[in-house]
Design a protein around this motif. Structure first.
Motif, PDB file in Angstrom:
ATOM      1  N   ASP A  72       0.817  -1.204   0.000  1.00  0.00           N
ATOM      2  CA  ASP A  72       0.000   0.000   0.000  1.00  0.00           C
ATOM      3  C   ASP A  72       0.855   1.261   0.000  1.00  0.00           C
ATOM      4  OD1 ASP A  72       0.919  -0.649   2.555  1.00  0.00           O
ATOM      5  OD2 ASP A  72      -0.688   0.484   3.533  1.00  0.00           O
ATOM      6  N   GLN A  73       2.148   1.120   0.357  1.00  0.00           N
ATOM      7  CA  GLN A  73       3.052   2.270   0.381  1.00  0.00           C
ATOM      8  C   GLN A  73       4.117   2.209  -0.705  1.00  0.00           C
ATOM      9  OE1 GLN A  73       4.176   1.558   4.530  1.00  0.00           O
ATOM     10  NE2 GLN A  73       3.326   3.550   5.073  1.00  0.00           N
ATOM     11  N   LEU A  74       4.510   0.997  -1.099  1.00  0.00           N
ATOM     12  CA  LEU A  74       5.581   0.827  -2.078  1.00  0.00           C
ATOM     13  C   LEU A  74       5.122  -0.063  -3.223  1.00  0.00           C
ATOM     14  CD1 LEU A  74       8.620   0.190   0.308  1.00  0.00           C
ATOM     15  CD2 LEU A  74       8.063   2.325  -0.864  1.00  0.00           C
ATOM     16  N   GLU A  75       5.590   0.255  -4.414  1.00  0.00           N
ATOM     17  CA  GLU A  75       5.359  -0.587  -5.585  1.00  0.00           C
ATOM     18  C   GLU A  75       6.708  -1.068  -6.108  1.00  0.00           C
ATOM     19  OE1 GLU A  75       3.682  -0.318 -10.187  1.00  0.00           O
ATOM     20  OE2 GLU A  75       3.658   1.452  -8.903  1.00  0.00           O
ATOM     21  N   ALA A  76       6.944  -2.379  -6.103  1.00  0.00           N
ATOM     22  CA  ALA A  76       8.186  -2.944  -6.620  1.00  0.00           C
ATOM     23  C   ALA A  76       8.069  -3.024  -8.141  1.00  0.00           C
ATOM     24  CB  ALA A  76       8.441  -4.315  -6.023  1.00  0.00           C
ATOM     25  N   THR A  77       8.979  -2.375  -8.847  1.00  0.00           N
ATOM     26  CA  THR A  77       8.880  -2.275 -10.308  1.00  0.00           C
ATOM     27  C   THR A  77       9.888  -3.142 -11.058  1.00  0.00           C
ATOM     28  OG1 THR A  77      10.351  -0.337 -10.334  1.00  0.00           O
ATOM     29  CG2 THR A  77       7.976   0.063 -10.131  1.00  0.00           C
ATOM     30  N   GLY A  78      10.866  -3.735 -10.370  1.00  0.00           N
ATOM     31  CA  GLY A  78      11.816  -4.570 -11.093  1.00  0.00           C
ATOM     32  C   GLY A  78      12.917  -5.115 -10.220  1.00  0.00           C
ATOM     33  N   VAL A  79      13.576  -6.171 -10.723  1.00  0.00           N
ATOM     34  CA  VAL A  79      14.705  -6.810 -10.049  1.00  0.00           C
ATOM     35  C   VAL A  79      15.900  -6.791 -10.992  1.00  0.00           C
ATOM     36  CG1 VAL A  79      15.600  -8.923  -9.017  1.00  0.00           C
ATOM     37  CG2 VAL A  79      13.213  -8.299  -8.686  1.00  0.00           C
ATOM     38  N   ASP A  80      17.047  -6.358 -10.504  1.00  0.00           N
ATOM     39  CA  ASP A  80      18.282  -6.294 -11.292  1.00  0.00           C
ATOM     40  C   ASP A  80      19.317  -7.231 -10.663  1.00  0.00           C
ATOM     41  OD1 ASP A  80      20.460  -5.666 -12.849  1.00  0.00           O
ATOM     42  OD2 ASP A  80      20.790  -3.691 -11.965  1.00  0.00           O
ATOM     43  N   THR A  81      19.786  -8.218 -11.427  1.00  0.00           N
ATOM     44  CA  THR A  81      20.809  -9.147 -10.930  1.00  0.00           C
ATOM     45  C   THR A  81      22.102  -9.042 -11.736  1.00  0.00           C
ATOM     46  OG1 THR A  81      19.884 -10.909 -12.327  1.00  0.00           O
ATOM     47  CG2 THR A  81      19.102 -10.791 -10.054  1.00  0.00           C
ATOM     48  N   SER A  82      22.262  -7.936 -12.454  1.00  0.00           N
ATOM     49  CA  SER A  82      23.450  -7.793 -13.303  1.00  0.00           C
ATOM     50  C   SER A  82      24.735  -7.701 -12.488  1.00  0.00           C
ATOM     51  CB  SER A  82      23.310  -6.554 -14.193  1.00  0.00           C
ATOM     52  OG  SER A  82      23.187  -5.367 -13.408  1.00  0.00           O
ATOM     53  N   ARG A  83      24.639  -7.259 -11.230  1.00  0.00           N
ATOM     54  CA  ARG A  83      25.832  -7.164 -10.369  1.00  0.00           C
ATOM     55  C   ARG A  83      25.849  -8.255  -9.300  1.00  0.00           C
ATOM     56  NH1 ARG A  83      23.715  -2.189 -11.036  1.00  0.00           N
ATOM     57  NH2 ARG A  83      22.653  -2.329  -9.022  1.00  0.00           N
ATOM     58  N   SER A  84      25.015  -9.266  -9.461  1.00  0.00           N
ATOM     59  CA  SER A  84      24.917 -10.326  -8.462  1.00  0.00           C
ATOM     60  C   SER A  84      26.138 -11.234  -8.498  1.00  0.00           C
ATOM     61  CB  SER A  84      23.652 -11.153  -8.689  1.00  0.00           C
ATOM     62  OG  SER A  84      23.591 -12.243  -7.783  1.00  0.00           O
ATOM     63  N   VAL A  85      26.506 -11.770  -7.326  1.00  0.00           N
ATOM     64  CA  VAL A  85      27.582 -12.743  -7.246  1.00  0.00           C
ATOM     65  C   VAL A  85      27.146 -14.094  -7.806  1.00  0.00           C
ATOM     66  CG1 VAL A  85      26.976 -13.538  -4.920  1.00  0.00           C
ATOM     67  CG2 VAL A  85      29.360 -13.659  -5.672  1.00  0.00           C
ATOM     68  N   MET A  86      25.818 -14.305  -7.893  1.00  0.00           N
ATOM     69  CA  MET A  86      25.288 -15.577  -8.388  1.00  0.00           C
ATOM     70  C   MET A  86      25.021 -15.485  -9.895  1.00  0.00           C
ATOM     71  SD  MET A  86      22.723 -16.733  -5.281  1.00  0.00           S
ATOM     72  CE  MET A  86      21.435 -15.572  -5.745  1.00  0.00           C
ATOM     73  N   THR A  87      25.234 -16.601 -10.592  1.00  0.00           N
ATOM     74  CA  THR A  87      24.995 -16.650 -12.034  1.00  0.00           C
ATOM     75  C   THR A  87      23.824 -17.552 -12.411  1.00  0.00           C
ATOM     76  OG1 THR A  87      26.653 -18.417 -12.216  1.00  0.00           O
ATOM     77  CG2 THR A  87      27.406 -16.160 -12.577  1.00  0.00           C
ATOM     78  N   LEU A  88      23.360 -18.373 -11.470  1.00  0.00           N
ATOM     79  CA  LEU A  88      22.214 -19.254 -11.727  1.00  0.00           C
ATOM     80  C   LEU A  88      21.065 -18.841 -10.821  1.00  0.00           C
ATOM     81  CD1 LEU A  88      24.121 -22.673 -11.730  1.00  0.00           C
ATOM     82  CD2 LEU A  88      23.586 -21.231 -13.695  1.00  0.00           C
ATOM     83  N   PHE A  89      19.868 -18.700 -11.407  1.00  0.00           N
ATOM     84  CA  PHE A  89      18.721 -18.239 -10.628  1.00  0.00           C
ATOM     85  C   PHE A  89      17.532 -19.165 -10.808  1.00  0.00           C
ATOM     86  CE2 PHE A  89      21.240 -14.433 -10.814  1.00  0.00           C
ATOM     87  CZ  PHE A  89      21.071 -13.890  -9.554  1.00  0.00           C
ATOM     88  N   ALA A  90      16.875 -19.479  -9.696  1.00  0.00           N
ATOM     89  CA  ALA A  90      15.642 -20.247  -9.716  1.00  0.00           C
ATOM     90  C   ALA A  90      14.422 -19.336  -9.654  1.00  0.00           C
ATOM     91  CB  ALA A  90      15.601 -21.232  -8.543  1.00  0.00           C
TER      92      ALA A  90
END
Length: 356
Positions: A72-90
């Motif tokens: 009701d206060q925040l809207e999540a608009t996206g996820v960025d994993t370009s700088r993530s230490v992980m390369t495989l995502f489930a």
């Protein structure tokens, strides 16, 4: 309905057969937290929140970060994993007030302070928005796939969402109209100016600057730092710390109001240089911070270390999954991902109903 390829199904079946019923012993040394940990934003403004992990000196191969936010206060608009230490995502999704990110890195995995993902939010309404990690989050150790996440030591995001105060524009003031006066020659009669005695005005309790004094940071164990300080009036206790001067990636919070403050920072590495800043906020919202500290040797803690308590035994559960694409593993669940990249028995369990 989700399916597994034949090769992955054979691997998982062999793992389940060899494991049977397993017991999970949690040596909780890893922390999950967000940065910034606290900030002020305005309605309509967008900001990015990073999800971070501190492995506590362990090699890990998989992380599941599940968080809740007030939609009701925040809207999540996206996820960025370009700088993530992980390369495989489930999982990489945000919806209905939930953030679900899970993935891993092939053995030997990774260690230290690392970024998992960054989530972009848009502010919808005013108030205080708190983002917390859910209890089914996990950090899996590479050697045995045990969940070493410490929920109690992990941080949260607290954001003050407020309407900006408009700055009034200066109004033009007209110059006074000159008036012509005819001087009158007269002898002025001297008058006595009464003397007004000024009485001292008492200072309200929460007026004046909040002060942080008598700060110290001591190593009390190989993985613990005790931070103490005092304030000139009751306030809460915050400790920010990191591995570079002025760059604080971690935060530990005690919301109780006091004038003598003590926080024990867990899960730190003895061979790492830490930079620590104590902070406090009083009941009127006034904040103060102490000078940046580096911990020195202190008195060791004499109490014996408790032995880890095994959790209840549980049988490894299978969930449905999607065929991995030729380019990546695709959306497979974290337990299978940990089994593939860890190369060991499957110790992490996650129960969740799927309505797909």
């Amino acid at each position: 309905m989700r399916f597994l390829s034949f090769g992955i199904l054979v691997l998982l079946s062999a793992c389940v057969w060899s494991c049977g019923i397993v017991s999970i012993a949690r040596a909780q040394s890893a922390m999950l937290y967000v940065t910034p940990g606290n900030a002020v934003f305005n309605p309509g403004q967008t900001f990015q929140m990073k999800i971070m992990v501190n492995t506590g000196g362990e090699q890990v191969n998989a992380v599941a970060a599940y968080l809740s936010y007030p939609q009701d206060q925040l809207e999540a608009t996206g996820v960025d994993t370009s700088r993530s230490v992980m390369t495989l995502f489930a999982e990489k999704e945000v919806r209905n007030g939930l953030i679900q990110i899970s993935g891993g890195e092939p053995s030997p995995g990774f260690s230290g302070i690392q970024e998992i993902a960054a989530v972009t939010f848009r502010v919808k309404a005013t108030g205080t928005a708190t983002i917390v990690f859910n209890a089914d989050s996990a950090v899996l150790r590479n050697s045995d796939n045990q969940n070493i996440w410490n929920l109690g030591a992990s941080g949260k995001g607290v954001y003050d969402l407020q309407t900006p105060i408009p700055v009034p524009s200066p109004s033009a003031t007209s110059a006074p109209r000159p008036t012509s006066t005819t001087p009158i020659a007269s002898t002025p009669t001297p008058t006595r100016t009464p003397t007004v005695s000024a009485s001292a005005t008492p200072t309200p309790k929460n007026e004046g600057a909040l002060l942080v004094i008598n700060t110290s940071a001591l190593w009390i164990a190989d993985d613990q730092i005790k931070v103490t300080w005092e304030t000139n009036r009751e306030a809460d206790s915050w400790v920010q710390y990191g591995v570079a001067p002025g760059d604080y990636d971690f935060i530990v919070i005690d919301g109780g109001l006091t004038t003598t403050h003590e926080i024990v920072v867990p899960g730190v590495g003895k061979g790492i240089s830490y930079y620590i800043a104590p902070l406090s906020t009083d009941s009127a919202g006034k904040k103060a911070s102490g000078n940046e500290l580096q911990p020195i040797a202190g008195e060791p803690v004499s109490s014996p270390s408790p032995s880890p308590t095994p959790a209840k035994s549980a049988r490894v559960l299978l969930e449905g999954f999607q065929l991995p694409s030729p380019m990546m593993l695709g959306f497979i669940s974290l337990p299978i991902l940990a089994a593939i990249i860890g190369g060991g028995a499957l110790f992490f369990l996650r129960r969740r109903q799927s309505a797909i």
